[in-house]
Design a protein around this motif. Structure first.
Motif, short mmCIF file in Angstrom:
data_model
loop_
_atom_site.label_atom_id
_atom_site.label_comp_id
_atom_site.label_asym_id
_atom_site.label_seq_id
_atom_site.Cartn_x
_atom_site.Cartn_y
_atom_site.Cartn_z
N MET D 42 31.71 70.24 24.77
CA MET D 42 30.98 71.50 24.55
C MET D 42 29.93 71.32 23.45
O MET D 42 28.83 71.85 23.54
N ARG D 43 30.28 70.56 22.43
CA ARG D 43 29.31 70.34 21.36
C ARG D 43 28.09 69.61 21.89
O ARG D 43 26.96 69.97 21.60
N ARG D 44 28.33 68.57 22.68
CA ARG D 44 27.22 67.81 23.25
C ARG D 44 26.29 68.74 24.04
O ARG D 44 25.07 68.69 23.90
N GLY D 45 26.88 69.61 24.85
CA GLY D 45 26.07 70.52 25.66
C GLY D 45 25.31 71.52 24.82
O GLY D 45 24.10 71.73 25.01
N PHE D 46 25.96 72.14 23.88
CA PHE D 46 25.29 73.18 23.11
C PHE D 46 24.36 72.63 22.04
O PHE D 46 23.43 73.31 21.62
N GLU D 47 24.60 71.40 21.62
CA GLU D 47 23.59 70.76 20.75
C GLU D 47 22.28 70.59 21.52
O GLU D 47 21.20 70.80 20.98
N HIS D 181 50.92 76.47 24.88
CA HIS D 181 49.67 76.03 24.25
C HIS D 181 48.50 76.88 24.78
O HIS D 181 48.47 77.21 25.96
N MET D 182 47.55 77.17 23.89
CA MET D 182 46.37 77.91 24.33
C MET D 182 45.47 76.99 25.15
O MET D 182 45.28 75.82 24.82
N ASP D 183 44.90 77.55 26.22
CA ASP D 183 43.97 76.76 27.04
C ASP D 183 42.66 76.53 26.27
O ASP D 183 42.06 77.49 25.78
N PRO D 184 42.23 75.30 26.14
CA PRO D 184 41.01 75.04 25.36
C PRO D 184 39.78 75.76 25.93
O PRO D 184 38.94 76.26 25.15
N GLY D 185 39.64 75.80 27.24
CA GLY D 185 38.49 76.47 27.84
C GLY D 185 38.54 77.98 27.60
O GLY D 185 37.50 78.64 27.47
N ALA D 186 39.74 78.55 27.53
CA ALA D 186 39.87 79.97 27.20
C ALA D 186 39.37 80.20 25.77
O ALA D 186 38.65 81.17 25.49
N ARG D 187 39.72 79.27 24.90
CA ARG D 187 39.29 79.41 23.50
C ARG D 187 37.77 79.24 23.39
O ARG D 187 37.12 80.00 22.65
N SER D 188 37.18 78.32 24.11
CA SER D 188 35.72 78.18 24.01
C SER D 188 35.03 79.41 24.59
O SER D 188 33.99 79.85 24.07
N SER D 189 35.60 80.00 25.63
CA SER D 189 35.03 81.23 26.18
C SER D 189 35.11 82.35 25.14
O SER D 189 34.16 83.13 24.98
N GLU D 190 36.24 82.43 24.47
CA GLU D 190 36.37 83.44 23.41
C GLU D 190 35.28 83.24 22.36
O GLU D 190 34.65 84.20 21.93
N LEU D 191 35.05 82.01 21.97
CA LEU D 191 34.01 81.75 20.95
C LEU D 191 32.65 82.22 21.44
O LEU D 191 31.86 82.79 20.67
N ILE D 192 32.36 81.96 22.69
CA ILE D 192 31.06 82.37 23.23
C ILE D 192 30.93 83.89 23.24
O ILE D 192 29.93 84.45 22.79
N VAL D 193 31.97 84.55 23.74
CA VAL D 193 31.95 86.03 23.78
C VAL D 193 31.78 86.57 22.36
O VAL D 193 30.99 87.50 22.11
N ASP D 194 32.51 86.00 21.44
CA ASP D 194 32.46 86.44 20.06
C ASP D 194 31.04 86.33 19.49
O ASP D 194 30.53 87.26 18.83
N ALA D 195 30.40 85.21 19.75
CA ALA D 195 29.05 85.00 19.23
C ALA D 195 28.05 85.96 19.89
O ALA D 195 27.17 86.51 19.22
N VAL D 196 28.20 86.16 21.19
CA VAL D 196 27.31 87.09 21.89
C VAL D 196 27.49 88.50 21.33
O VAL D 196 26.52 89.23 21.07
N ALA D 197 28.76 88.88 21.11
CA ALA D 197 29.05 90.22 20.58
C ALA D 197 28.44 90.39 19.18
O ALA D 197 27.95 91.47 18.83
N ASP D 198 28.47 89.31 18.40
CA ASP D 198 27.84 89.36 17.08
C ASP D 198 26.35 89.70 17.20
O ASP D 198 25.82 90.53 16.46
N VAL D 199 25.69 89.06 18.14
CA VAL D 199 24.26 89.31 18.33
C VAL D 199 24.05 90.76 18.81
O VAL D 199 23.14 91.45 18.34
#
Ligand code: ADP
Ligand code: ADP
Ligand code: MG
Ligand code: MG
Ligand code: MG
Ligand code: MG
Lengths: 329, 204, 329, 204
Positions: D42-47, D181-199
């Motif tokens: 994900m870092r590689r892609g978003f960088e 265990h939490m699904d990693p892709g679920a967590r990355s989706s949460e991060l994206i939603v969170d950042a969008v909501a911030d904006v």
């Protein structure tokens, strides 16, 4: 100790049984004793017999077959085989042309093979390999160890023996190839000898050993782990310093893994070592990358540079059909 | 002194058991400056000798020593196999059942030379020779309490290998880094001398 | 983390460079993108293209060459390559006969290769390998993983493609070989992904994982470390139970190391697994032992059994000349 | 609502930085039930997205989303690359610069269907879909404090993947062991939603 084994004392025997049955088209298990014998011996050819402690697989058993060795005698792990085994292999491999022993320069190997030669009463000569530049040479000391360069000596002698050369010619050729071959090794971990049950030495998480042999023994010095490029530069430096001006020609470059290092890292090291060799004026005419002369599960690798001339190149390229090295057949 | 069947058997039992009991320590010493197999090598050899103790002890002292040497050559492997093998093979050449201390010392001196020739090595190279040599001196000296003196000499000699820099054997590949560790072959020689001295004491 | 590398982000690139230069007689580096391309492409032949995350070396790059693959596309370590790379490889490898993709059944690989196929606009078919019996099959789930058996599919398809068979024929053959192939793996350690810097999972000194894949992921269950014979029996049991009565014929037996296990242990395992297969009524007609489909430096191995008939045996025996598998040439 | 260049740029910066900052955590989650690369992927892609932020933001919202999707497809790799790529490619198909909440919700619903088709997966399989789906519900609900509600929904949804048994993704190979265990892709989706909501909050 985590190993895929049954009982510690059966490791060598069972592994040998597996090897001989997996490669039954090329080799068979010795009858008089547990050694690896080429399945189709060539009448009258000088027989090439090597051996030494186990734990370096595929060396030497993996190099038995057409165009390379006629027999390989494994000892216990890192322990030279005893003379009785070596004598049994000499007798089984000899088809009338005499026998050339190829022995890595370790006192245990040298003494046991010497005793076997003395006791066998056959026409037997010995080539001793000592390609490890990590050890200072001195007539006073044991001298250099025989390490991964041994495989180059065995391959070239194998091809030459197949041509029908005499024992004396092969002995001279083996000495010449050995003198043209230099190696140096580094380790990121030690290895665990099954019978000992724990690693031979411990290294810190950020340390490496420079100038190791192939028995999991400590090297000449312990340094901080460095990037591959710097390790490669040090290796090339040690080898080319020792070869001197002779390094400026065609060479075989062998990057040999010690057993615990993934192939991807070996290719990465090859990349850096090759650049170093070429920067020093050498031309990499032939390459070999892989786990050939190992030290059980040790992580690390060695670099070997062997000078080539036209004759040696032809012998290197000649067909070979063994478990671990195969081309042209 | 008469080395009868009983003593021959006792010698094997004492030496073999000492080596077998010390195997792990020998391997540990070899891990530090060698390849971690001296204990397993020596145990393998002396287990074979022990298993054949009765048959071996039936032989004359000379044949017995030769047979022990041959067993070690064929079972130990590594550097120590040919070397200890050579030692016993050489001892077997000259010793009869009835031997004097001088005869044993002469035979031992010849055996040490044979080991040197086989190993292209000498005293001071940080090997088993560094125990053999002082032990030979103590043996030649003779006198009261010889067994105790042999033991003390062997113990000190093994310890004296600690500060040495190895010139022969695997430890020589380490250069300066071989300094500070006892030579495993020196320690196994000490164990053998100690066990032999125990039997001598029992006979005295 | 102790690895022979320069920078974490350059590992795949530099290792690939080393690989292509060490084997420049067989392969070359792709021009449009970093992939492995067979040096001498055969006009009009169906091109075989495989790939997937790096870290499994020699798979797949080591299987590019005459008689096997035409191109291999490596992704980052354990990460499927992206469609642009795959498209570049398809375009470079296609000489007019169409392209067959050989893809291990991992969602990342399947989706990226699917997108590449959709975008490429060429005549492209896909064979998906899913030989891992450790995973329960179910139409509902992702299904089984593709693991070491993939090499058998690639070898046999490579030989058949060389004969000039059509894309549809090769697709059908690939599916048939895959359906005749079963694998199961066990691990004694995890591996360390360079970018992560620490082992993917931790195992106790007396524990092993049963049913692992080739990405250092945990297996189906964790058990106490057992003797090789018992491990072999469990592996053979899982495979033969799945194959049923079909296991009673000629098979290829592949003992594949995961990268950190010495060859001697693999041969020892081969010995025990072979006895198990034969006790179950199978005949080991062909054998392969070594590190072929690895998981970086993971210790452990997998066993693969692949059913042979006369056609498949001939294709398996046909000449192959790649970095990691070579015979007959 | 008008998604102007400034908002487009802010969205990229916020989302990319959130993913980059969370990369190590995502990799840790993936080590537990996957192969330990979700963070690096994900870092590689978003960088790459971040590096192109200015060029991307110059585009219309639709083209911008498509370009982000394509960048993710070509840079992320693994399973998450095609899936997040498909999500953004699908969003780009229908969204114009001036969009209503309903239009965004419809586009998101269609994008979720596209991800399901690409991944042959569904809600309840312990994947990113298990965050997308409840977030879509919250988005449809609308109302005051929507950004906060989107964040809370995403957070809870990611946590709700913990007790699930994975049916898709690498974790499915673990069977029962994927539970807990939490699904990693679920967590990355949460991060994206969170950042969008911030904006979104910043724009309100
Ligand atoms: N050339 C030699 N001369 C005398 N003793 C030697 C020589 N080489 C080795 N040794 C002795 O052998 C011992 C090592 O034996 P061992 O570990 O069994 O064999 P290896 O070194 O082959 O593994 C050393 O500690 C040393 O005492
Ligand atoms: N078929 C699928 N459908 C939806 N999401 C999936 C699917 N497969 C995987 N995922 C998501 O992708 C994530 C893993 O991404 P990543 O680790 O980058 O790829 P990989 O599994 O190839 O290593 C999982 O945590 C899951 O959320
Ligand atoms: Mg040894
Ligand atoms: Mg030793
Ligand atoms: Mg991955
Ligand atoms: Mg992952």
């Amino acid at each position: 100790m985590k190993k895929l084994i049954n009982a510690v004392e059966d490791v060598v025997k069972e592994s040998l049984a597996g090897f001989c049955s997996a490669h039954s088209d090329i080799v068979r298990l010795g009858e008089a004793a547990p050694f690896v014998l080429r399945r189709h011996l060539k009448r009258g050819k000088v027989a090439l017999v090597s051996g030494g402690g186990s734990g370096h697989e595929p060396l030497h058993g993996g190099f038995v077959g057409e165009g390379m060795l006629d027999a390989a005698v494994p000892g216990q792990v890192f322990t030279s085989p005893t003379p009785d085994l070596i004598i049994a292999a000499i007798e089984a491999a000899d088809t009338g042309g005499g026998v050339l022993l190829i022995v890595k320069n370790y006192e245990g190997d040298v003494m046991n093979f010497d005793m076997a030669r003395e006791m066998s009463g056959k026409s037997v000569a010995t080539v001793i390999t000592d390609d490890d530049v990590a050890v200072e040479t001195s007539t006073y000391s044991t001298g250099r160890r025989g390490v991964a360069g041994t495989l180059i000596v065995e391959k070239i002698l194998g091809a030459a023996a197949e041509q029908g050369r005499s024992l004396a010619e092969l002995k001279a050729l083996g000495d010449r190839v050995n003198a043209a071959t230099r190696s140096i090794g580094i380790a990121l971990t030690s290895c665990t000898v099954p019978a000992a049950g724990k690693p031979t030495f411990e290294l810190g998480d950020d340390e490496m050993e420079v100038g190791v042999g192939i028995h999991g023994e400590p090297g000449r010095r312990r340094v901080k782990l460095r990037p591959a490029k710097e390790i490669a530069a040090e290796m090339v430096g040690a080898i080319t310093a020792d070869l001197g001006a002779r390094a400026r020609g065609d060479v075989i470059l062998l990057i040999n893994g010690f057993g615990g290092t993934p192939l991807s890292e070996l290719y990465l090291m090859y990349n850096d070592v090759r650049h170093g060799v070429e920067a020093a004026g050498g031309t990499v005419a032939r390459s070999l990358v892989g786990n050939f002369v190992t030290s059980l599960d040790m992580a690390g690798c060695s670099a070997t540079v062997s000078l080539l001339d036209e004759e040696l190149r032809r012998l290197w390229d000649a067909p070979v059909h063994t478990a671990a090295l195969r081309w042209g057949i | 002194m008469m080395i009868d069947r009983d003593i021959r058997k006792r010698l094997i039992v004492a030496v073999a058991n000492r080596i077998i009991a010390g195997a792990e320590e020998l391997t540990d010493l070899d891990r530090a400056i060698g390849d971690g197999d001296h204990g397993s090598n020596m145990r393998r050899g002396f287990e074979a000798v022990l298993a054949a103790a009765d048959v071996l002890s039936d032989k004359s002292f000379g044949e017995y020593l030769t047979a022990v040497g041959m067993t070690l050559v064929m079972k130990v492997g590594g550097a120590s196999g040919p070397l200890y093998g050579t030692l016993f093979l050489s001892l077997g050449k000259s010793l009869a059942d009835d031997v004097s201390r001088e005869q044993v010392a002469d035979a031992f001196a010849a055996a040490i030379e044979a080991v040197k020739a086989r190993g292209k090595s000498d005293v001071g190279h940080k090997t088993m020779l560094d125990v053999f040599h002082p032990v030979l001196g103590a043996l030649r000296g003779g006198g009261d309490g010889l067994p105790e003196r042999l033991k003390a000499t062997a113990r000190r000699a093994a310890e004296d290998t600690i500060p040495m820099k190895a010139i022969r054997g695997r430890a020589s590949f380490l250069g300066e880094r071989s300094v500070g560790h006892m030579d495993p072959g020196a320690r196994s020689s000490e164990l053998i001398v100690d066990a032999v001295a125990d039997v001598m004491e029992g006979c005295a």
